[in-house]
Design an enzyme around this catalytic site. Structure first.
Site: not given
Length: 180
Positions: A116, A155
């Protein structure tokens, strides 16, 4: 930067309970780049840690009422200032990708590492984040032989129509240039 027992050394560890065993711990063959900010568009606070550790208080912000019960995690977060926090050891399956598919193979959590970046799809990531991300990826490439620069994805690419991160603000060419 080094890896010892599937943890990066000399960074902050904030263990998350949101992981389980990989069916094949040796099959780490994909890197998935995400972005996150909590509340959306706000940076440099403790809310991501709290979300990944199931400690997010729904009364802290109206947005949290919709997400505080999620049981999610990533292996690693790179904050805006380049500081890294690791939540799950790399040989375990973090819960970052959800319903996903890569090159015809479903359940990307089974074989991927989730990273992330603190940010949003519309705000440029920082220089420090790119430098730290490249450093982390080089370390991962040296440690896990099934990873390669050709097996780094967003993603949005493994969950199209469902996810949009890391978004248009992520400079893939810049990252690949730093990895050369």
């Amino acid at each position: 930067m080094n890896i010892n027992q599937h943890w990066l050394t000399d960074i902050t560890r904030t263990p998350s309970p949101n992981f389980d065993e990989r069916s094949d711990p040796a099959d780490i063959s994909l890197l998935v780049i995400h972005c996150i900010s909590l509340p959306p568009g706000e940076f440099d606070n403790h809310y991501i840690d709290r979300l990944f550790c199931n400690q997010l208080d729904p009364d802290d912000h109206p947005y949290f009422k919709d997400v505080y019960q999620l049981t999610v995690s990533a292996h690693l977060l790179i904050k805006r200032d380049g500081v890294c926090v690791q939540y799950v050891p790399f040989d375990k399956r973090a819960w970052h990708a959800g319903k996903s598919i890569y090159e015809g193979r479903e359940r990307c959590n089974d074989f991927s590492i989730g990273i992330e970046l603190e940010g949003t799809e519309l705000v440029d990531y920082t220089d420090r984040q790119y430098v730290q991300l490249a450093t982390v990826i080089r370390t991962l490439l040296e440690t896990y032989p099934k990873l390669s620069t050709q097996r780094i994805t967003g993603h949005s690419d493994i969950a199209p129509g469902r996810k949009t991160d890391p978004g248009a603000s992520f400079d893939w060419q810049r990252l690949l240039g730093l990895l050369k």
